[in-house]
Design a protein around this motif. Structure first.
Motif, PDB file in Angstrom:
ATOM      1  N   ILE A   1       0.846  -1.201   0.000  1.00 58.91           N
ATOM      2  CA  ILE A   1       0.000   0.000   0.000  1.00 58.91           C
ATOM      3  C   ILE A   1       0.882   1.252   0.000  1.00 58.91           C
ATOM      4  N   GLU A   2       1.901   1.258   0.858  1.00 63.03           N
ATOM      5  CA  GLU A   2       2.791   2.431   0.932  1.00 63.03           C
ATOM      6  C   GLU A   2       3.540   2.641  -0.374  1.00 63.03           C
ATOM      7  N   GLN A   3       4.083   1.540  -0.917  1.00 61.54           N
ATOM      8  CA  GLN A   3       4.819   1.666  -2.183  1.00 61.54           C
ATOM      9  C   GLN A   3       3.919   2.190  -3.294  1.00 61.54           C
ATOM     10  N   GLY A   4       2.699   1.695  -3.327  1.00 58.01           N
ATOM     11  CA  GLY A   4       1.757   2.114  -4.361  1.00 58.01           C
ATOM     12  C   GLY A   4       1.434   3.600  -4.245  1.00 58.01           C
ATOM     13  N   ARG A   5       1.225   4.040  -3.016  1.00 60.77           N
ATOM     14  CA  ARG A   5       0.918   5.471  -2.821  1.00 60.77           C
ATOM     15  C   ARG A   5       2.103   6.334  -3.242  1.00 60.77           C
ATOM     16  N   ALA A   6       3.310   5.850  -2.943  1.00 61.19           N
ATOM     17  CA  ALA A   6       4.509   6.604  -3.334  1.00 61.19           C
ATOM     18  C   ALA A   6       4.609   6.695  -4.858  1.00 61.19           C
ATOM     19  N   LEU A   7       4.290   5.599  -5.544  1.00 56.14           N
ATOM     20  CA  LEU A   7       4.369   5.611  -7.010  1.00 56.14           C
ATOM     21  C   LEU A   7       3.277   6.484  -7.622  1.00 56.14           C
ATOM     22  N   LEU A   8       2.098   6.488  -7.013  1.00 57.19           N
ATOM     23  CA  LEU A   8       1.022   7.364  -7.492  1.00 57.19           C
ATOM     24  C   LEU A   8       1.457   8.821  -7.404  1.00 57.19           C
ATOM     25  N   GLU A   9       2.215   9.127  -6.364  1.00 53.41           N
ATOM     26  CA  GLU A   9       2.709  10.494  -6.190  1.00 53.41           C
ATOM     27  C   GLU A   9       3.848  10.787  -7.178  1.00 53.41           C
ATOM     28  N   LYS A  10       4.782   9.859  -7.251  1.00 58.76           N
ATOM     29  CA  LYS A  10       5.954  10.050  -8.103  1.00 58.76           C
ATOM     30  C   LYS A  10       5.559  10.216  -9.576  1.00 58.76           C
ATOM     31  N   TYR A  11       4.591   9.436 -10.018  1.00 60.01           N
ATOM     32  CA  TYR A  11       4.188   9.494 -11.428  1.00 60.01           C
ATOM     33  C   TYR A  11       2.824  10.156 -11.601  1.00 60.01           C
ATOM     34  N   ARG A  12       2.538  11.121 -10.738  1.00 56.14           N
ATOM     35  CA  ARG A  12       1.239  11.778 -10.761  1.00 56.14           C
ATOM     36  C   ARG A  12       0.882  12.314 -12.144  1.00 56.14           C
TER      37      ARG A  12
ATOM     38  N   VAL B   1      -9.784   5.194 -17.022  1.00 51.07           N
ATOM     39  CA  VAL B   1      -9.605   4.085 -16.081  1.00 51.07           C
ATOM     40  C   VAL B   1      -8.944   4.618 -14.804  1.00 51.07           C
ATOM     41  N   ASP B   2      -9.559   4.303 -13.693  1.00 48.29           N
ATOM     42  CA  ASP B   2      -9.126   4.746 -12.369  1.00 48.29           C
ATOM     43  C   ASP B   2      -7.640   4.446 -12.113  1.00 48.29           C
ATOM     44  N   ARG B   3      -6.903   5.472 -11.720  1.00 45.18           N
ATOM     45  CA  ARG B   3      -5.467   5.316 -11.496  1.00 45.18           C
ATOM     46  C   ARG B   3      -5.151   4.295 -10.416  1.00 45.18           C
ATOM     47  N   HIS B   4      -6.037   4.179  -9.425  1.00 40.63           N
ATOM     48  CA  HIS B   4      -5.747   3.246  -8.326  1.00 40.63           C
ATOM     49  C   HIS B   4      -5.824   1.785  -8.790  1.00 40.63           C
ATOM     50  N   ILE B   5      -6.694   1.537  -9.751  1.00 38.45           N
ATOM     51  CA  ILE B   5      -6.765   0.188 -10.322  1.00 38.45           C
ATOM     52  C   ILE B   5      -5.473  -0.109 -11.093  1.00 38.45           C
ATOM     53  N   LEU B   6      -5.002   0.863 -11.855  1.00 35.39           N
ATOM     54  CA  LEU B   6      -3.757   0.661 -12.615  1.00 35.39           C
ATOM     55  C   LEU B   6      -2.588   0.412 -11.675  1.00 35.39           C
ATOM     56  N   ALA B   7      -2.515   1.218 -10.618  1.00 41.88           N
ATOM     57  CA  ALA B   7      -1.427   1.037  -9.656  1.00 41.88           C
ATOM     58  C   ALA B   7      -1.553  -0.322  -8.964  1.00 41.88           C
ATOM     59  N   ALA B   8      -2.795  -0.745  -8.701  1.00 38.46           N
ATOM     60  CA  ALA B   8      -3.001  -2.026  -8.016  1.00 38.46           C
ATOM     61  C   ALA B   8      -2.603  -3.201  -8.917  1.00 38.46           C
ATOM     62  N   ILE B   9      -2.877  -3.091 -10.204  1.00 33.94           N
ATOM     63  CA  ILE B   9      -2.447  -4.149 -11.130  1.00 33.94           C
ATOM     64  C   ILE B   9      -0.919  -4.228 -11.135  1.00 33.94           C
ATOM     65  N   TRP B  10      -0.305  -3.078 -11.192  1.00 24.24           N
ATOM     66  CA  TRP B  10       1.155  -2.981 -11.134  1.00 24.24           C
ATOM     67  C   TRP B  10       1.669  -3.668  -9.863  1.00 24.24           C
ATOM     68  N   GLY B  11       0.998  -3.397  -8.756  1.00 29.93           N
ATOM     69  CA  GLY B  11       1.428  -3.950  -7.467  1.00 29.93           C
ATOM     70  C   GLY B  11       1.179  -5.445  -7.342  1.00 29.93           C
ATOM     71  N   VAL B  12       0.020  -5.899  -7.794  1.00 30.29           N
ATOM     72  CA  VAL B  12      -0.325  -7.315  -7.631  1.00 30.29           C
ATOM     73  C   VAL B  12       0.441  -8.191  -8.629  1.00 30.29           C
ATOM     74  N   GLU B  13       0.571  -7.700  -9.867  1.00 29.81           N
ATOM     75  CA  GLU B  13       1.216  -8.538 -10.888  1.00 29.81           C
ATOM     76  C   GLU B  13       2.695  -8.764 -10.611  1.00 29.81           C
ATOM     77  N   THR B  14       3.410  -7.712 -10.248  1.00 24.16           N
ATOM     78  CA  THR B  14       4.873  -7.854 -10.120  1.00 24.16           C
ATOM     79  C   THR B  14       5.450  -7.103  -8.920  1.00 24.16           C
TER      80      THR B  14
END
Ligand code: CA
Length: 449
Positions: A140-151, A163-176
């Motif tokens: 969760i923390e890493q994802g929030r940091a990436l959402l900020e970094k690549y805002r 498409v909701d950014r949080h879903i994209l970040a979550a796919i990024w997080g869950v897949e790899t």
């Protein structure tokens, strides 16, 4: 996007996880699961720091005639003949003779993949174990940091694709785990191996030829075209055919680079979801409380109803809030039976399932997205005291159900929709709440008959 017996969405680097989810959560590897494979969704640390173990030399667990040790050896002997036969098909796709030659002349098969293709682990994890692994405070923390970094990139992609950014970040997080568990196998070598050896050759011939197209076009650098054993690559695990359909050159540098360009990764993933029917501005579903008196036979993918109708059946949101759009259609998922949380799944959940056709992974993606947005954990507890049945026990459960006249299809140790329905019928006839959950208690009751 993962892999299993049938569906390969994107095959994740982590092979272990695949079969487990399938077995435990009753994933249906259906038609939509063609490009990614649930089997390999990357979650556990890949064994990249050690040399890959060699092929076991054993026949595969599937029992498929192309997976016997002899058939694998024979096919490996003819590997180059098989690859050379694909030249005409490659030429028709615009691949030049020199590209074909340069990339295939010194290829050797990676037979270890045959073990992974037929991996059927004895012990599996529960639904909640997967959520625990995939949705952690760290992720969760890493994802929030990436959402900020690549805002900026998230802003543009959200605007362009809806498409909701949080879903994209979550796919990024869950897949790899945000690109940290991508896998190190050459996509070309993996897809070539699977195109010529084993039980999925037709499927992988297409992936192999698509890989050559990517190399011919120069979208991704050859040394960066690495990934899972099934050929999924990049932070969000595109299979080569999915790449062809969905990849976007969002940063306009002339390359659709779903490996090293964050804007291209996010836009390509968003494009994939959009083309699969993502409803802009909607969520994926709601955690709900299911009363014990509920008719659990309604908890079925194939029985969608409006949220209003579900409310009439006594279902409530777990957080006590009303459903914002009560006319929306949803199906009910009760992954751990009456003792665990229920979920009403909207259209967007089905879109996530197309990306990764494993229920536990799709739910993890939806839930991680909610957590990244600032939402809390699920309200209800999982039945953590329930022991997960081993593969042998799952087979026995199916065999006992079949012996008592319940339709489970061919017993395979995988608890799919058919087995769940059979369990529900058995429970209903034996004075139990028919929630379809394969508990040790159900097995004991069947054994006692
Ligand atoms: Ca680009």
């Amino acid at each position: 996007m993962g892999e299993d017996g049938n569906g390969m969405h994107k095959a994740r680097p982590i092979v272990i996880a695949v079969g487990l989810v399938a077995a435990t959560c009753g994933i249906a590897f259906g038609q939509g699961a063609q490009d990614r494979s649930p089997a390999t969704t990357g979650t556990l640390p890949p064994a990249t720091s050690q040399p890959a173990p060699p092929w076991s030399g054993e026949s595969g667990a599937s029992g498929h005639p192309l997976m016997t040790a002899d058939a694998i050896r024979t096919a490996a002997t003819h590997f180059h003949t098989c690859i050379d036969k694909l030249w005409q098909a490659a030429a028709r796709r615009g691949i030049s003779r020199s590209v074909f030659h340069n990339y295939t002349a010194s290829l050797t098969p990676d037979l270890r993949i045959m073990d992974l293709l037929d991996n059927q682990p004895e012990f599996t994890k529960s639904f909640w174990d997967y959520l625990d692994i995939l949705v952690t405070n760290d992720r969760i923390e890493q994802g929030r940091a990436l959402l900020e970094k690549y805002r900026g990139a998230f802003d543009s992609v959200e605007r362009a694709f809806g498409v909701d950014r949080h879903i994209l970040a979550a796919i990024w997080g869950v897949e790899t785990n945000y690109g940290t568990l991508i896998g190190e196998r050459s996509v070309l070598r993996s897809t070539a191996t699977l195109a010529c050896i084993g039980r999925r050759q037709d499927y992988f011939r297409e992936e192999f030829l698509s890989t050559l197209e990517i190399l011919q076009r120069g979208d991704v650098r050859p040394d960066r075209l690495v990934g899972s054993w099934a050929g999924a690559f990049g932070p969000t695990q595109f299979m080569p055919t999915a790449f062809k359909k969905y990849a976007v050159d969002f940063d306009r540098d002339g390359h659709r680079d779903v490996v090293d360009s964050v804007p291209d990764v996010l836009a390509s993933t968003a494009n994939n979801l959009k083309k699969d029917g993502w409803a802009t501005g909607n969520t994926w579903g709601y955690e709900v409380v299911v009363p014990t008196t509920f008719n659990f036979l309604l908890a079925d993918h194939s029985r969608p109803m409006s949220l209003r109708e579900w409310e009439r059946q006594g279902i409530r949101r777990a957080n006590g809030q009303p459903f914002p759009r009560p006319d929306e259609q949803a199906f009910l998922l009760v992954p751990a039976g009456v003792q665990g949380p229920g979920f009403l799944m909207l259209n967007n959940f089905s879109v996530i399932m197309k990306y990764n056709p494993a229920e536990a992974y799709a739910l993890a993606i939806g839930h991680l997205a909610d957590r990244l947005r600032g939402g809390g954990p699920f309200v209800q507890d999982w039945p953590r005291y329930e022991r997960v049945l081993s593969r042998t026990e799952r087979l026995e459960l199916q065999q006992l159900l079949a012996r008592h006249g319940y339709d489970v299809g061919e017993p395979d140790g995988l608890l799919g929709l058919r087995t769940r329905t059979a369990i529900r019928d058995f429970q209903a006839k034996n004075g139990r709440i028919p929630d379809g959950f394969a508990s040790a208690g159900v097995l004991d009751q069947l054994r006692a008959r």
